[in-house]
Enzyme design. Structure first.
Site, PDB file in Angstrom:
ATOM      1  N   ASN A 111     -58.330-125.877 -50.819  1.00  0.00           N
ATOM      2  CA  ASN A 111     -58.380-125.697 -52.283  1.00  0.00           C
ATOM      3  C   ASN A 111     -57.374-126.601 -52.985  1.00  0.00           C
ATOM      4  O   ASN A 111     -57.676-127.214 -54.004  1.00  0.00           O
ATOM      5  CB  ASN A 111     -58.074-124.248 -52.659  1.00  0.00           C
ATOM      6  CG  ASN A 111     -59.134-123.279 -52.180  1.00  0.00           C
ATOM      7  OD1 ASN A 111     -60.206-123.696 -51.776  1.00  0.00           O
ATOM      8  ND2 ASN A 111     -58.837-121.989 -52.232  1.00  0.00           N
TER       9      ASN A 111
ATOM     10  N   ASP B 247     -60.118-123.336 -46.294  1.00  0.00           N
ATOM     11  CA  ASP B 247     -58.959-124.213 -46.482  1.00  0.00           C
ATOM     12  C   ASP B 247     -59.329-125.434 -47.324  1.00  0.00           C
ATOM     13  O   ASP B 247     -60.471-125.897 -47.286  1.00  0.00           O
ATOM     14  CB  ASP B 247     -58.438-124.647 -45.099  1.00  0.00           C
ATOM     15  CG  ASP B 247     -57.016-125.192 -45.172  1.00  0.00           C
ATOM     16  OD1 ASP B 247     -56.366-125.058 -46.232  1.00  0.00           O
ATOM     17  OD2 ASP B 247     -56.555-125.767 -44.173  1.00  0.00           O
TER      18      ASP B 247
ATOM     19  N   HIS C 256     -58.231-123.080 -56.299  1.00  0.00           N
ATOM     20  CA  HIS C 256     -58.482-121.695 -55.877  1.00  0.00           C
ATOM     21  C   HIS C 256     -59.623-121.085 -56.702  1.00  0.00           C
ATOM     22  O   HIS C 256     -60.474-120.384 -56.167  1.00  0.00           O
ATOM     23  CB  HIS C 256     -57.218-120.849 -56.030  1.00  0.00           C
ATOM     24  CG  HIS C 256     -56.094-121.278 -55.117  1.00  0.00           C
ATOM     25  ND1 HIS C 256     -56.296-121.532 -53.781  1.00  0.00           N
ATOM     26  CD2 HIS C 256     -54.779-121.510 -55.351  1.00  0.00           C
ATOM     27  CE1 HIS C 256     -55.135-121.890 -53.222  1.00  0.00           C
ATOM     28  NE2 HIS C 256     -54.205-121.897 -54.157  1.00  0.00           N
TER      29      HIS C 256
ATOM     30  N   ARG D 192     -63.731-123.344 -39.933  1.00  0.00           N
ATOM     31  CA  ARG D 192     -62.576-123.727 -40.745  1.00  0.00           C
ATOM     32  C   ARG D 192     -62.934-124.992 -41.528  1.00  0.00           C
ATOM     33  O   ARG D 192     -63.400-125.976 -40.951  1.00  0.00           O
ATOM     34  CB  ARG D 192     -61.332-123.997 -39.891  1.00  0.00           C
ATOM     35  CG  ARG D 192     -60.142-124.343 -40.794  1.00  0.00           C
ATOM     36  CD  ARG D 192     -58.842-124.492 -40.058  1.00  0.00           C
ATOM     37  NE  ARG D 192     -57.750-124.609 -41.038  1.00  0.00           N
ATOM     38  CZ  ARG D 192     -56.515-124.168 -40.861  1.00  0.00           C
ATOM     39  NH1 ARG D 192     -56.190-123.570 -39.751  1.00  0.00           N
ATOM     40  NH2 ARG D 192     -55.600-124.324 -41.809  1.00  0.00           N
TER      41      ARG D 192
ATOM     42  N   LEU E  23     -74.679-106.556 -45.762  1.00  0.00           N
ATOM     43  CA  LEU E  23     -73.543-107.325 -45.255  1.00  0.00           C
ATOM     44  C   LEU E  23     -72.215-106.584 -45.435  1.00  0.00           C
ATOM     45  O   LEU E  23     -71.975-105.977 -46.473  1.00  0.00           O
ATOM     46  CB  LEU E  23     -73.477-108.667 -46.020  1.00  0.00           C
ATOM     47  CG  LEU E  23     -72.277-109.563 -45.728  1.00  0.00           C
ATOM     48  CD1 LEU E  23     -72.443-110.276 -44.396  1.00  0.00           C
ATOM     49  CD2 LEU E  23     -72.082-110.594 -46.845  1.00  0.00           C
TER      50      LEU E  23
ATOM     51  N   ARG F 113     -53.147-126.851 -58.637  1.00  0.00           N
ATOM     52  CA  ARG F 113     -53.662-126.171 -57.436  1.00  0.00           C
ATOM     53  C   ARG F 113     -54.558-124.968 -57.758  1.00  0.00           C
ATOM     54  O   ARG F 113     -55.554-124.733 -57.093  1.00  0.00           O
ATOM     55  CB  ARG F 113     -52.497-125.701 -56.568  1.00  0.00           C
ATOM     56  CG  ARG F 113     -51.707-126.822 -55.916  1.00  0.00           C
ATOM     57  CD  ARG F 113     -50.559-126.264 -55.097  1.00  0.00           C
ATOM     58  NE  ARG F 113     -51.030-125.375 -54.042  1.00  0.00           N
ATOM     59  CZ  ARG F 113     -51.526-125.795 -52.877  1.00  0.00           C
ATOM     60  NH1 ARG F 113     -51.603-127.076 -52.609  1.00  0.00           N
ATOM     61  NH2 ARG F 113     -51.935-124.930 -51.970  1.00  0.00           N
TER      62      ARG F 113
HETATM   63  C1  FPP Z   1     -56.376-122.304 -48.748  1.00  0.00           C
HETATM   64  O1  FPP Z   1     -56.293-123.484 -49.494  1.00  0.00           O
HETATM   65  C2  FPP Z   1     -56.829-121.183 -49.586  1.00  0.00           C
HETATM   66  C3  FPP Z   1     -56.097-120.084 -49.893  1.00  0.00           C
HETATM   67  C4  FPP Z   1     -54.722-119.866 -49.387  1.00  0.00           C
HETATM   68  C5  FPP Z   1     -56.582-119.042 -50.815  1.00  0.00           C
HETATM   69  C6  FPP Z   1     -58.061-118.799 -50.724  1.00  0.00           C
HETATM   70  C7  FPP Z   1     -58.442-117.762 -51.701  1.00  0.00           C
HETATM   71  C8  FPP Z   1     -59.528-117.818 -52.477  1.00  0.00           C
HETATM   72  C9  FPP Z   1     -60.519-118.909 -52.454  1.00  0.00           C
HETATM   73  C10 FPP Z   1     -59.804-116.669 -53.359  1.00  0.00           C
HETATM   74  C11 FPP Z   1     -60.759-115.776 -52.618  1.00  0.00           C
HETATM   75  C12 FPP Z   1     -61.138-114.603 -53.369  1.00  0.00           C
HETATM   76  C13 FPP Z   1     -61.739-113.529 -52.793  1.00  0.00           C
HETATM   77  C14 FPP Z   1     -62.008-112.330 -53.593  1.00  0.00           C
HETATM   78  C15 FPP Z   1     -62.102-113.511 -51.374  1.00  0.00           C
HETATM   79  P1  FPP Z   1     -54.889-124.222 -49.616  1.00  0.00           P
HETATM   80  O2  FPP Z   1     -54.243-123.780 -50.873  1.00  0.00           O
HETATM   81  O3  FPP Z   1     -54.090-123.981 -48.363  1.00  0.00           O
HETATM   82  O4  FPP Z   1     -55.363-125.709 -49.701  1.00  0.00           O
HETATM   83  P2  FPP Z   1     -54.553-127.007 -49.201  1.00  0.00           P
HETATM   84  O5  FPP Z   1     -54.355-126.830 -47.713  1.00  0.00           O
HETATM   85  O6  FPP Z   1     -55.493-128.109 -49.542  1.00  0.00           O
HETATM   86  O7  FPP Z   1     -53.272-127.046 -49.975  1.00  0.00           O
END
Ligand code: FPP
Length: 255
Positions: A27, A25, A42, A193, A136, A38
């Site tokens: 990103n 969480d 990611h 988390r 893994l 945003r």
């Molecule tokens: C939460 O941050 C993150 C996500 C909803 C997406 C996470 C996905 C990736 C990092 C890509 C992973 C790729 C693979 C192949 C596993 P948020 O957007 O909710 O952040 P915020 O709460 O700060 O807005």
């Protein structure tokens, strides 16, 4: 680098969690903090996925489950959903050779059928390619939520009862576990988390019944290998009692 080594040295290889699950969480907040859109968050998050997967494989962890896309994430703006799907597809295509090199087997949990066809194909292809790898198990949760999974399991069990292949009185914890999308995966020992939120957010609700929980304010793109080692060390300092008393555990350990 030196600090990383110090944390690494403090990890007890004999008491490694078998299964670590992570709610990645923060990103979006990371991107905002850096004045970026945003999606940059990611994309940076994918770099973290790469380094934590390598670190977990190297540490001898058997299962690493990552919450990549929740059922609720379908409700995000369409543009972000599309861009996330594209990122997932690109990442999996790009990372497959690294998974092969590191002997990692890719698995998915969730409603894969709900993903765009090209995403389903890419994930299925990668799962097939890595299916003989013995290191893994990297489990990606895609279009996943616990309540979705539990409803699906209840529906399946009800159908089996209706058709006479399952007796109501035979339904126990094992039966329920076997009807979840995690049926061949042990329960997580440790759930991490990032980003400071203190919630489980519909993730592995049944499976984390006895997991140790670790929350860190660190945003996912900033989550370093050193932060990961810190979580493992914290886990190793805990006493897992599974409802028993410390005294019972001490006696069992001596016996
Ligand atoms: C939460 O941050 C993150 C996500 C909803 C997406 C996470 C996905 C990736 C990092 C890509 C992973 C790729 C693979 C192949 C596993 P948020 O957007 O909710 O952040 P915020 O709460 O700060 O807005």
């Amino acid at each position: 680098m030196e600090a990383e080594q110090t944390y690494k040295d403090r990890i007890d290889k004999e008491r490694m969690p078998r299964h670590v699950a992570i709610i990645m969480d923060g990103n979006g907040r990371w991107a905002k903090k850096h004045g970026l859109a945003r999606m940059f968050g990611h994309r940076q998050g994918v770099e973290t996925v790469h380094r934590i997967t390598e670190a977990a494989a190297e540490a001898g962890i058997r299962y690493l489950t990552l919450y990549a896309f929740s059922t609720e994430n379908w409700n995000r703006p369409q543009q972000e959903v599309d861009a996330l799907m594209e990122l997932l597809v690109d990442t999996i295509a790009k990372e497959t050779p690294t998974l092969m090199k590191n002997n990692v087997q890719l698995l998915t949990i969730g409603d894969l059928e709900r993903l765009p066809k090209n995403a389903q194909d890419k994930f299925r292809h990668c799962m097939e390619q890595t299916s003989q790898n013995t290191g893994l198990r990297l489990v990606i949760a895609l279009s996943y939520s616990s309540r979705w999974e539990i409803i699906r399991a209840v529906q399946q069990m009800a159908k089996e009862v209706q058709s006479g292949t399952l007796r109501v009185e035979d339904i126990d914890e094992t039966t329920v576990s076997q009807h979840l999308t995690t049926c061949n995966i042990p329960d997580p020992d440790l759930l991490i988390r990032t980003s400071g939120e203190l919630r489980i957010s519909n993730f592995l609700l049944w499976q984390v019944a006895y997991s140790e929980l670790y929350f860190t304010p660190c945003l996912w793109p900033d989550f370093t290998v050193e932060e990961f080692y810190k979580a493992l060390i914290d886990y190793q300092g805990r006493e897992r009692r599974f409802g028993k008393t410390s005294e019972q555990l001490n006696t069992e350990n001596k016996g």
